[in-house]
Each structure stands twice: as C-alpha cells, then as structure tokens.
Design an enzyme around this catalytic site. Structure first.
Site, short mmCIF file in Angstrom:
data_model
loop_
_atom_site.label_atom_id
_atom_site.label_comp_id
_atom_site.label_asym_id
_atom_site.label_seq_id
_atom_site.Cartn_x
_atom_site.Cartn_y
_atom_site.Cartn_z
CE LYS A 1 -0.98 -0.84 4.85
NZ LYS A 1 -2.02 -0.86 5.88
CB VAL B 1 14.01 1.55 -6.92
CG1 VAL B 1 15.08 0.51 -7.22
CG2 VAL B 1 12.83 1.37 -7.87
CG ASP B 2 16.20 0.43 -0.12
OD1 ASP B 2 17.42 0.52 -0.33
OD2 ASP B 2 15.72 0.46 1.02
CB THR B 3 17.46 -4.08 -1.88
OG1 THR B 3 16.12 -4.59 -1.97
CG2 THR B 3 17.74 -3.64 -0.44
N GLY B 4 16.07 -3.21 -4.73
CA GLY B 4 15.65 -3.73 -6.02
C GLY B 4 15.10 -5.14 -5.95
CG PHE B 5 14.26 -8.92 -2.87
CD1 PHE B 5 14.75 -10.15 -3.29
CD2 PHE B 5 13.07 -8.89 -2.15
CE1 PHE B 5 14.06 -11.32 -3.00
CE2 PHE B 5 12.38 -10.05 -1.85
CZ PHE B 5 12.88 -11.27 -2.28
CE LYS C 1 15.93 4.72 1.06
NZ LYS C 1 15.98 3.94 2.33
CG ASP D 1 4.83 2.59 6.03
OD1 ASP D 1 4.70 1.74 6.94
OD2 ASP D 1 5.22 2.29 4.88
#
Length: 230
Positions: free
Chosen positions: A79, A149-153, A178, A206
């Site tokens: 969400k 998009v952080d780790t992309g996992f 990131k 969040d």
C-alpha cells in the site's frame, strides 16, 4: 514509443535521468507546517511536498508521451505506492484531457497488487504477493508503480513472476531511487528523484504504518525508529 524488449526490464535503458538530490541536502523542518503527532520525530525535510507534486506531473507527461494511443495497464504496488499512484494517475488523466490529441483508448487501466518484503526498515528477503490472476497482463503494456527502489529485490522478484505471463512490455515508475551499496542495480524507467541511502517517511512513505499522512518527504529520526520499531 511503448514497445520495449522484456529482457530490458529493470535496466533503465533510454530513460530520462531522475532529479539528483546531493547527499546531506535537507531543509529545516521548523520552516514547514509539521503536524503535532509527527513533530517529535522529524527534524529534516528532504523533498518538500510542492516539489514532489511538480516532479510527478513531469513523470506523468513523460509516461503520456510514451504510451499515447496504446492500451496501458498500470499496477499499483500496495500500500506504500498508493499516494504516488493516485497523484500520478490524476495527472495522466488531466494531461490526456487537455493534450489536444484524440485517442480511441482510455489513458490507463488500473490494477492493484500487494507485495511485502520489509519489516521495520529491513528487507526480509522473502516476497509475498497477493493479487488477482497475473495472466490478465498477457500481451499488454504494463507499467509497475512503486514508491521507492531500494535494494531492487521486490521489483526484481515481482518482475520475474510477471514476465512468466508474457506481457507486451514492462516498465517501472517510481518516485524515488536510493543510491545504496545494497542495490542489485535494478533501475526504473520513470524516476522522480535519486537520493542518498536514508530512511524516509511522509508523502505515502511509512515506518511500520506511521507518517504516511505527512505532506513532505522527511528523514526519519533515531527517536522515531526506536519508538515505532516492531
């Protein structure tokens, strides 16, 4: 041009580069209206709400140019992406309405998928997918809307499941990418901002369901992480 090889998913080929926010670039939270329930936990603003809205409008314009006249299916990753998604599709509808060009298809069809791979601020390494039958995306142009998009996992794993049903094309729209050593190098196609590796809240981001209602993108304080960590 809407067509794109499926094997280029997550590579960001041909994209317009995101707005680059240098490291340690912040605004003082005291210069903004911060709700009382957020104030003790936020001291730095990274992206003011007005800047976010203007940038999302530009992303919507780029998406409109790419898919105009095509049947576009947009998947909202719930969400966390809901706020970004709602703003994006509002701009898409408005841009098509006033573009001066006629199209025989609606600007988009919307879909919702719930994915979970985080607890607190850490990726669990396990992806849970709750959705309708993904086979409805066979031979369709698909745009996946994710808040970050952080780790992309998460998007890599979901992308593999989506590829299996044979969509016509797959792209990613995200508000934030990131810059992190933890990344698997996945890149979005329509990206709002490139930021340093900090944990952000507000504008739909969040921390264990807190701070989604804050109007700006802020850096989470250590006090908030200690108080709201599960």
């Amino acid at each position: 041009m809407a067509s794109k090889p499926i094997e280029d998913y997550g590579k960001g080929k041909g994209r317009i580069e995101p707005m680059y926010i240098p490291d340690n670039t912040f605004y003082n939270a005291d210069d903004f209206l911060v709700p009382p329930h957020c104030k003790p936990y936020i001291d730095k603003i990274l992206l003011p709400g007005g800047l976010v809205k203007d940038r999302v409008e530009k992303l919507a314009y780029d998406i409109h140019r790419t898919y105009f006249g095509e049947e576009l299916h947009i998947i909202c990753i719930l969400k966390g992406s809901r706020g970004f998604f709602n703003l994006l599709i509002d701009y898409l509808a408005t841009i098509q309405k006033y573009s001066g060009r006629e199209s025989s298809v609606p600007p988009f069809f919307e879909h919702y998928v719930r994915l979970k791979s985080y607890q607190n601020d850490n990726s669990t390494g396990q992806l849970t997918v709750l959705s309708d039958d993904l086979s409805i995306f066979r031979d369709k142009h698909v745009l996946i809307v994710e808040d970050i998009v952080d780790t992309g996992f998460t998007l890599t794993e979901f992308g593999e499941r989506l590829k299996a049903v044979g969509p016509k094309s797959m792209r990613i729209a995200t508000l934030v990418e990131k810059r992190t050593d933890r990344s698997n190098s996945l890149k979005g196609d329509f990206v709002g901002f490139s930021i340093e590796d900090v944990w952000i809240v507000g504008c739909c981001y969040d921390f264990n369901e807190m701070f989604r209602d804050f109007d700006h993108v802020a850096v989470l304080s250590d006090a908030a992480r200690k108080k709201f960590e599960k």
